[in-house]
Design a protein around this motif. Structure first.
Motif, short mmCIF file in Angstrom:
data_model
loop_
_atom_site.label_atom_id
_atom_site.label_comp_id
_atom_site.label_asym_id
_atom_site.label_seq_id
_atom_site.Cartn_x
_atom_site.Cartn_y
_atom_site.Cartn_z
N LYS A 69 -6.07 11.38 6.24
CA LYS A 69 -5.87 12.85 6.03
C LYS A 69 -5.20 13.67 5.03
N HIS A 70 -3.91 12.96 4.55
CA HIS A 70 -3.12 13.60 3.51
C HIS A 70 -4.23 13.46 2.33
N VAL A 71 -4.67 12.10 2.11
CA VAL A 71 -5.39 11.86 0.58
C VAL A 71 -6.61 12.79 0.55
N ARG A 72 -7.40 13.05 1.83
CA ARG A 72 -8.43 14.07 1.78
C ARG A 72 -8.18 15.42 1.48
N ILE A 73 -7.13 15.73 1.75
CA ILE A 73 -6.39 17.10 1.51
C ILE A 73 -5.95 17.33 0.07
N PHE A 74 -5.37 16.41 -0.47
CA PHE A 74 -4.71 16.58 -1.97
C PHE A 74 -5.42 15.84 -3.02
N LEU A 75 -6.17 15.00 -2.69
CA LEU A 75 -7.03 14.12 -3.49
C LEU A 75 -6.58 13.38 -4.81
N ASN A 76 -5.50 13.94 -5.27
CA ASN A 76 -4.80 13.19 -6.34
C ASN A 76 -3.18 13.11 -5.90
N GLY A 77 -2.73 12.20 -6.34
CA GLY A 77 -1.09 12.12 -6.07
C GLY A 77 -0.48 10.72 -5.75
N VAL A 78 0.55 10.80 -4.90
CA VAL A 78 1.65 9.38 -4.89
C VAL A 78 1.95 9.63 -3.65
N ILE A 79 2.04 8.42 -2.65
CA ILE A 79 2.58 8.39 -1.40
C ILE A 79 3.31 7.17 -1.38
N TRP A 80 4.56 7.18 -0.42
CA TRP A 80 5.28 6.19 -0.24
C TRP A 80 5.14 5.69 1.33
N VAL A 81 4.81 4.39 1.45
CA VAL A 81 4.81 3.99 2.96
C VAL A 81 5.58 2.80 2.89
N LYS A 82 6.58 3.06 4.17
CA LYS A 82 7.51 1.83 4.46
C LYS A 82 6.92 0.70 4.45
N ASP A 83 7.34 -0.53 4.05
CA ASP A 83 6.97 -1.71 4.01
C ASP A 83 5.68 -2.05 2.95
N LEU A 134 2.02 3.92 -3.30
CA LEU A 134 0.65 3.81 -3.55
C LEU A 134 0.02 5.21 -4.19
N GLU A 135 -0.56 5.01 -5.20
CA GLU A 135 -1.37 6.23 -5.98
C GLU A 135 -2.63 6.15 -5.50
N ALA A 174 -6.22 8.78 -6.60
CA ALA A 174 -6.88 9.80 -7.66
C ALA A 174 -8.69 9.93 -7.05
N ASN A 175 -8.96 11.21 -6.89
CA ASN A 175 -10.24 11.75 -6.50
C ASN A 175 -10.54 11.02 -5.12
N GLY A 176 -9.46 11.01 -4.58
CA GLY A 176 -9.72 10.84 -3.11
C GLY A 176 -9.88 9.18 -2.78
N ARG A 177 -9.48 8.37 -3.56
CA ARG A 177 -9.44 6.85 -3.52
C ARG A 177 -8.25 6.27 -3.66
N PHE A 178 -7.69 5.39 -3.32
CA PHE A 178 -6.45 4.36 -3.66
C PHE A 178 -6.84 3.75 -4.73
N ILE A 179 -5.74 3.52 -5.92
CA ILE A 179 -6.03 2.84 -6.80
C ILE A 179 -5.21 1.56 -6.62
N MET A 180 -6.09 0.39 -7.05
CA MET A 180 -5.35 -0.88 -6.72
C MET A 180 -4.58 -1.20 -7.87
N PRO A 181 -3.34 -1.67 -7.55
CA PRO A 181 -2.51 -2.03 -8.70
C PRO A 181 -2.64 -3.47 -9.21
N ASN A 209 -9.46 2.40 1.62
CA ASN A 209 -10.57 3.07 0.99
C ASN A 209 -11.90 2.83 1.89
N SER A 210 -11.98 1.77 2.52
CA SER A 210 -13.23 1.44 3.35
C SER A 210 -13.37 2.55 4.48
N MET A 211 -12.06 2.77 5.07
CA MET A 211 -11.98 3.65 6.26
C MET A 211 -12.23 5.24 5.58
#
Length: 70
Positions: free
Chosen positions: A14-28, A32-33, A35-42, A57-59
């Motif tokens: 939900k967060h990614v669909r709203i903002f499309l570009n950015g960075v989030i932090w998830v415990k454990d 995670l970065e 861009a364009n509504g998709r997560f970038i694989m490090p 990404n598949s969801m």
């Protein structure tokens, strides 16, 4: 940067669909970065991080397909 104290795929998507570009932090999982509504694989990451990014990404892709059909 949004911080998620637990891995909750629906809230993260939900967060990614709203903002499309950015960075989030998830415990454990860590930072995670996206861009364009998709997560970038490090390039270097743990297997659980790669699995989580692939799952997210598949969801997102399946939700896009469902919304296009409706």
């Amino acid at each position: 940067m949004r911080m998620f104290p637990v891995y909750s795929p629906k809230l993260i998507i939900k967060h990614v669909r709203i903002f499309l570009n950015g960075v989030i932090w998830v415990k454990d999982l860590g930072q995670l970065e996206f861009a364009n509504g998709r997560f970038i694989m490090p390039k270097k990451s743990l297997p659980r991080v790669r699995q989580a990014i692939s799952e997210l990404n598949s969801m997102m892709e399946s939700q896009r397909c469902e919304s296009n059909l409706a």
